[in-house]
Design a protein around this motif. Structure first.
Motif, PDB file in Angstrom:
ATOM      1  N   ASN A 291       0.834  -1.190   0.000  1.00 58.44           N
ATOM      2  CA  ASN A 291       0.000   0.000   0.000  1.00 58.44           C
ATOM      3  C   ASN A 291       0.878   1.253   0.000  1.00 58.44           C
ATOM      4  OD1 ASN A 291      -2.243   1.680   0.115  1.00 58.44           O
ATOM      5  ND2 ASN A 291      -2.358   1.581   2.348  1.00 58.44           N
ATOM      6  N   LYS A 292       0.925   1.940  -1.126  1.00 55.99           N
ATOM      7  CA  LYS A 292       1.720   3.158  -1.302  1.00 55.99           C
ATOM      8  C   LYS A 292       3.122   3.017  -0.716  1.00 55.99           C
ATOM      9  CE  LYS A 292      -1.847   6.573  -1.864  1.00 55.99           C
ATOM     10  NZ  LYS A 292      -2.487   7.769  -1.383  1.00 55.99           N
ATOM     11  N   PRO A 293       3.896   2.095  -1.259  1.00 59.05           N
ATOM     12  CA  PRO A 293       5.247   1.913  -0.717  1.00 59.05           C
ATOM     13  C   PRO A 293       6.118   3.139  -0.961  1.00 59.05           C
ATOM     14  CG  PRO A 293       5.031   0.761  -2.795  1.00 59.05           C
ATOM     15  CD  PRO A 293       3.657   1.255  -2.432  1.00 59.05           C
ATOM     16  N   ARG A 294       7.008   3.364  -0.042  1.00 63.61           N
ATOM     17  CA  ARG A 294       8.036   4.397  -0.213  1.00 63.61           C
ATOM     18  C   ARG A 294       9.204   3.671  -0.861  1.00 63.61           C
ATOM     19  NH1 ARG A 294       8.930   9.310   1.754  1.00 63.61           N
ATOM     20  NH2 ARG A 294      11.071  10.034   1.929  1.00 63.61           N
TER      21      ARG A 294
ATOM     22  N   GLY B 221      11.437  14.433  -2.686  1.00 63.81           N
ATOM     23  CA  GLY B 221      10.314  15.355  -2.633  1.00 63.81           C
ATOM     24  C   GLY B 221       9.024  14.725  -2.137  1.00 63.81           C
ATOM     25  N   ASP B 222       9.081  13.481  -1.706  1.00 62.79           N
ATOM     26  CA  ASP B 222       7.875  12.771  -1.247  1.00 62.79           C
ATOM     27  C   ASP B 222       6.747  12.855  -2.271  1.00 62.79           C
ATOM     28  OD1 ASP B 222       8.836  11.708   1.152  1.00 62.79           O
ATOM     29  OD2 ASP B 222       8.478  13.597   2.205  1.00 62.79           O
ATOM     30  N   VAL B 223       7.080  12.631  -3.520  1.00 59.63           N
ATOM     31  CA  VAL B 223       6.122  12.720  -4.615  1.00 59.63           C
ATOM     32  C   VAL B 223       5.396  11.387  -4.783  1.00 59.63           C
ATOM     33  CG1 VAL B 223       5.902  13.126  -7.105  1.00 59.63           C
ATOM     34  CG2 VAL B 223       7.585  14.407  -5.780  1.00 59.63           C
ATOM     35  N   GLU B 224       4.076  11.466  -4.942  1.00 57.39           N
ATOM     36  CA  GLU B 224       3.275  10.271  -5.194  1.00 57.39           C
ATOM     37  C   GLU B 224       3.170  10.065  -6.711  1.00 57.39           C
ATOM     38  OE1 GLU B 224      -1.250   8.752  -4.356  1.00 57.39           O
ATOM     39  OE2 GLU B 224      -0.258   9.940  -2.800  1.00 57.39           O
ATOM     40  N   ILE B 225       3.515   8.870  -7.166  1.00 54.14           N
ATOM     41  CA  ILE B 225       3.500   8.557  -8.597  1.00 54.14           C
ATOM     42  C   ILE B 225       2.655   7.308  -8.800  1.00 54.14           C
ATOM     43  CG2 ILE B 225       4.901   7.880 -10.593  1.00 54.14           C
ATOM     44  CD1 ILE B 225       7.199   9.509  -9.320  1.00 54.14           C
ATOM     45  N   ASN B 226       1.617   7.437  -9.656  1.00 53.69           N
ATOM     46  CA  ASN B 226       0.805   6.259  -9.928  1.00 53.69           C
ATOM     47  C   ASN B 226       1.388   5.485 -11.113  1.00 53.69           C
ATOM     48  OD1 ASN B 226      -0.356   7.157 -12.428  1.00 53.69           O
ATOM     49  ND2 ASN B 226      -1.897   8.306 -11.296  1.00 53.69           N
ATOM     50  N   LEU B 227       0.912   4.267 -11.296  1.00 53.00           N
ATOM     51  CA  LEU B 227       1.500   3.397 -12.314  1.00 53.00           C
ATOM     52  C   LEU B 227       1.200   3.850 -13.735  1.00 53.00           C
ATOM     53  CD1 LEU B 227       1.110  -0.103 -10.637  1.00 53.00           C
ATOM     54  CD2 LEU B 227       3.098   1.438 -10.669  1.00 53.00           C
TER      55      LEU B 227
ATOM     56  N   SER C 113      -0.334   3.801  -6.425  1.00 56.06           N
ATOM     57  CA  SER C 113       0.837   4.673  -6.472  1.00 56.06           C
ATOM     58  C   SER C 113       1.859   4.314  -5.413  1.00 56.06           C
ATOM     59  CB  SER C 113       0.412   6.136  -6.325  1.00 56.06           C
ATOM     60  OG  SER C 113      -0.284   6.332  -5.123  1.00 56.06           O
ATOM     61  N   TYR C 114       3.056   4.832  -5.638  1.00 59.36           N
ATOM     62  CA  TYR C 114       4.147   4.719  -4.671  1.00 59.36           C
ATOM     63  C   TYR C 114       4.612   6.127  -4.316  1.00 59.36           C
ATOM     64  CZ  TYR C 114       7.315   5.397  -8.701  1.00 59.36           C
ATOM     65  OH  TYR C 114       7.953   5.889  -9.821  1.00 59.36           O
ATOM     66  N   ILE C 115       5.431   6.206  -3.290  1.00 58.45           N
ATOM     67  CA  ILE C 115       5.991   7.485  -2.861  1.00 58.45           C
ATOM     68  C   ILE C 115       7.474   7.496  -3.222  1.00 58.45           C
ATOM     69  CG2 ILE C 115       6.393   9.066  -0.920  1.00 58.45           C
ATOM     70  CD1 ILE C 115       3.392   8.466  -1.520  1.00 58.45           C
ATOM     71  N   HIS C 116       7.859   8.484  -4.014  1.00 50.14           N
ATOM     72  CA  HIS C 116       9.270   8.646  -4.362  1.00 50.14           C
ATOM     73  C   HIS C 116       9.912   9.527  -3.292  1.00 50.14           C
ATOM     74  CE1 HIS C 116      12.951   9.360  -6.525  1.00 50.14           C
ATOM     75  NE2 HIS C 116      12.571   8.484  -7.447  1.00 50.14           N
ATOM     76  N   PRO C 117      11.060   9.103  -2.739  1.00 48.98           N
ATOM     77  CA  PRO C 117      11.659   9.852  -1.625  1.00 48.98           C
ATOM     78  C   PRO C 117      12.178  11.237  -2.000  1.00 48.98           C
ATOM     79  CG  PRO C 117      13.125   8.100  -2.325  1.00 48.98           C
ATOM     80  CD  PRO C 117      11.840   7.916  -3.081  1.00 48.98           C
TER      81      PRO C 117
END
Length: 181
Positions: free
Chosen positions: A88-91, A146-152, A140-144
Protein backbone atom coordinates in the motif's frame (compact mmCIF):
# COMPACT_ATOMS: atom_id res chain seq x y z
CA UNK A 1 25.50 27.48 -25.42
CA UNK A 2 23.04 26.57 -22.66
CA UNK A 3 20.19 26.14 -25.15
CA UNK A 4 22.36 23.87 -27.30
CA UNK A 5 23.43 21.85 -24.26
CA UNK A 6 19.79 21.60 -23.11
CA UNK A 7 18.83 20.29 -26.56
CA UNK A 8 21.58 17.68 -26.33
CA UNK A 9 20.50 16.83 -22.78
CA UNK A 10 16.75 16.66 -23.58
CA UNK A 11 16.45 16.02 -27.33
CA UNK A 12 12.75 15.11 -27.07
CA UNK A 13 12.00 17.52 -24.22
CA UNK A 14 11.32 16.61 -20.63
CA UNK A 15 8.51 14.27 -19.63
CA UNK A 16 5.20 16.04 -19.18
CA UNK A 17 2.46 14.04 -17.53
CA UNK A 18 -0.98 14.58 -19.03
CA UNK A 19 -3.75 15.86 -16.79
CA UNK A 20 -5.91 12.90 -17.83
CA UNK A 21 -4.56 9.48 -18.77
CA UNK A 22 -6.48 8.08 -21.71
CA UNK A 23 -6.57 4.47 -22.85
CA UNK A 24 -5.08 5.61 -26.16
CA UNK A 25 -2.14 7.28 -24.39
CA UNK A 26 -1.49 4.20 -22.27
CA UNK A 27 -1.63 1.97 -25.36
CA UNK A 28 0.92 4.21 -27.11
CA UNK A 29 3.25 4.09 -24.10
CA UNK A 30 2.91 0.30 -23.89
CA UNK A 31 3.77 0.08 -27.60
CA UNK A 32 6.92 2.14 -27.01
CA UNK A 33 7.94 -0.13 -24.13
CA UNK A 34 7.23 -3.19 -26.24
CA UNK A 35 9.27 -2.00 -29.23
CA UNK A 36 12.14 -0.36 -27.39
CA UNK A 37 14.54 -3.29 -26.81
CA UNK A 38 14.55 -4.34 -30.48
CA UNK A 39 14.84 -0.74 -31.73
CA UNK A 40 17.73 -0.03 -29.40
CA UNK A 41 19.55 -3.22 -30.36
CA UNK A 42 19.15 -2.40 -34.06
CA UNK A 43 20.48 1.11 -33.44
CA UNK A 44 23.64 0.03 -31.58
CA UNK A 45 24.44 -3.52 -32.73
CA UNK A 46 27.07 -2.53 -35.29
CA UNK A 47 28.92 -0.01 -33.11
CA UNK A 48 32.59 -0.59 -32.39
CA UNK A 49 34.33 0.05 -29.05
CA UNK A 50 35.34 3.60 -29.99
CA UNK A 51 31.74 4.46 -30.83
CA UNK A 52 30.44 2.77 -27.67
CA UNK A 53 32.92 4.76 -25.59
CA UNK A 54 31.87 8.12 -27.09
CA UNK A 55 29.76 10.42 -24.91
CA UNK A 56 26.42 11.44 -26.42
CA UNK A 57 27.04 15.04 -25.28
CA UNK A 58 29.83 17.00 -23.59
CA UNK A 59 29.95 15.84 -19.98
CA UNK A 60 27.44 13.06 -20.70
CA UNK A 61 27.65 9.31 -20.50
CA UNK A 62 29.14 7.19 -23.21
CA UNK A 63 26.84 5.13 -25.39
CA UNK A 64 27.94 2.06 -23.40
CA UNK A 65 27.13 3.72 -20.06
CA UNK A 66 23.77 4.86 -21.43
CA UNK A 67 22.81 1.34 -22.49
CA UNK A 68 23.81 -0.11 -19.13
CA UNK A 69 21.94 2.76 -17.41
CA UNK A 70 18.81 1.86 -19.34
CA UNK A 71 18.97 -1.73 -18.05
CA UNK A 72 19.55 -0.54 -14.48
CA UNK A 73 16.84 2.10 -14.58
CA UNK A 74 14.21 -0.09 -16.23
CA UNK A 75 14.96 -2.82 -13.71
CA UNK A 76 14.11 -0.29 -11.00
CA UNK A 77 10.91 0.65 -12.83
CA UNK A 78 9.77 -2.97 -12.95
CA UNK A 79 10.56 -3.40 -9.25
CA UNK A 80 8.56 -0.25 -8.47
CA UNK A 81 5.59 -1.71 -10.35
CA UNK A 82 5.79 -4.91 -8.30
CA UNK A 83 6.11 -3.06 -4.99
CA UNK A 84 3.18 -0.84 -5.86
CA UNK A 85 1.00 -3.79 -6.78
CA UNK A 86 1.84 -5.72 -3.62
CA UNK A 87 2.11 -2.98 -0.99
CA UNK A 88 0.00 0.00 0.00
CA UNK A 89 1.72 3.16 -1.30
CA UNK A 90 5.25 1.91 -0.72
CA UNK A 91 8.04 4.40 -0.21
CA UNK A 92 10.50 3.27 -2.85
CA UNK A 93 14.25 3.50 -2.62
CA UNK A 94 15.90 5.90 -5.04
CA UNK A 95 19.33 5.15 -6.45
CA UNK A 96 22.22 7.34 -7.51
CA UNK A 97 22.17 6.74 -11.26
CA UNK A 98 25.22 8.92 -11.90
CA UNK A 99 27.31 6.85 -9.49
CA UNK A 100 25.95 3.59 -10.93
CA UNK A 101 27.02 4.76 -14.40
CA UNK A 102 30.58 5.19 -13.11
CA UNK A 103 30.87 1.61 -11.84
CA UNK A 104 32.99 -0.87 -13.77
CA UNK A 105 30.09 -2.85 -15.23
CA UNK A 106 28.61 0.28 -16.84
CA UNK A 107 31.95 1.43 -18.20
CA UNK A 108 33.40 -1.80 -19.53
CA UNK A 109 30.98 -4.72 -19.89
CA UNK A 110 29.75 -5.68 -23.35
CA UNK A 111 26.45 -3.97 -24.16
CA UNK A 112 24.83 -7.24 -25.21
CA UNK A 113 24.38 -8.12 -21.54
CA UNK A 114 22.16 -5.09 -21.01
CA UNK A 115 20.46 -5.42 -24.40
CA UNK A 116 19.43 -8.98 -23.50
CA UNK A 117 18.36 -7.85 -20.05
CA UNK A 118 16.22 -5.06 -21.53
CA UNK A 119 14.44 -7.63 -23.73
CA UNK A 120 13.62 -9.73 -20.67
CA UNK A 121 12.64 -6.90 -18.32
CA UNK A 122 10.50 -5.17 -20.95
CA UNK A 123 8.72 -8.44 -21.77
CA UNK A 124 7.89 -8.81 -18.07
CA UNK A 125 6.99 -5.14 -17.63
CA UNK A 126 4.72 -5.01 -20.68
CA UNK A 127 2.98 -8.28 -19.73
CA UNK A 128 2.42 -6.90 -16.24
CA UNK A 129 1.05 -3.56 -17.46
CA UNK A 130 -1.26 -5.23 -19.98
CA UNK A 131 -2.71 -7.44 -17.23
CA UNK A 132 -3.64 -4.54 -14.94
CA UNK A 133 -7.06 -3.07 -14.37
CA UNK A 134 -7.60 0.67 -14.34
CA UNK A 135 -7.83 0.48 -10.55
CA UNK A 136 -4.45 -1.26 -10.34
CA UNK A 137 -2.86 1.25 -12.72
CA UNK A 138 -4.11 3.99 -10.40
CA UNK A 139 -2.15 2.58 -7.46
CA UNK A 140 0.84 4.67 -6.47
CA UNK A 141 4.15 4.72 -4.67
CA UNK A 142 5.99 7.48 -2.86
CA UNK A 143 9.27 8.65 -4.36
CA UNK A 144 11.66 9.85 -1.63
CA UNK A 145 12.92 12.81 -3.68
CA UNK A 146 10.31 15.35 -2.63
CA UNK A 147 7.87 12.77 -1.25
CA UNK A 148 6.12 12.72 -4.62
CA UNK A 149 3.27 10.27 -5.19
CA UNK A 150 3.50 8.56 -8.60
CA UNK A 151 0.80 6.26 -9.93
CA UNK A 152 1.50 3.40 -12.31
CA UNK A 153 -0.08 5.21 -15.26
CA UNK A 154 2.43 8.02 -14.85
CA UNK A 155 5.22 5.49 -14.29
CA UNK A 156 4.32 3.87 -17.62
CA UNK A 157 4.60 7.25 -19.33
CA UNK A 158 7.85 8.12 -17.61
CA UNK A 159 9.54 4.95 -18.81
CA UNK A 160 8.15 5.20 -22.34
CA UNK A 161 9.60 8.72 -22.40
CA UNK A 162 12.85 7.48 -20.80
CA UNK A 163 13.21 4.87 -23.55
CA UNK A 164 12.74 7.43 -26.32
CA UNK A 165 14.87 10.04 -24.49
CA UNK A 166 18.00 7.88 -24.38
CA UNK A 167 17.29 6.39 -27.81
CA UNK A 168 17.35 9.97 -29.16
CA UNK A 169 20.67 10.64 -27.39
CA UNK A 170 22.29 7.75 -29.21
CA UNK A 171 20.52 8.31 -32.55
CA UNK A 172 21.53 12.00 -32.56
CA UNK A 173 25.15 11.12 -31.82
CA UNK A 174 25.14 8.65 -34.71
CA UNK A 175 23.41 11.13 -37.04
CA UNK A 176 20.48 8.76 -37.47
CA UNK A 177 16.77 9.30 -37.49
CA UNK A 178 15.11 9.31 -34.10
CA UNK A 179 12.25 7.13 -32.87
CA UNK A 180 10.03 5.84 -35.67
CA UNK A 181 6.92 3.81 -34.80
Amino acid sequence: MTDQLDLLRYPIGQFEAPEVYTDEQLEEWIKVLEEFPAKLEKLVSALDNDQLNTPYRPGGWTVRQTIHHLADSHHHSYTRFKWTLTENKPRIKAYFEQEWAELEDAKFLPIQISLDYLKAIHAKLVATIKSLTDEQLSRSYIHPEGDVEINLKKQTGIYAWHSQHHFAHIANLLGREGWVS
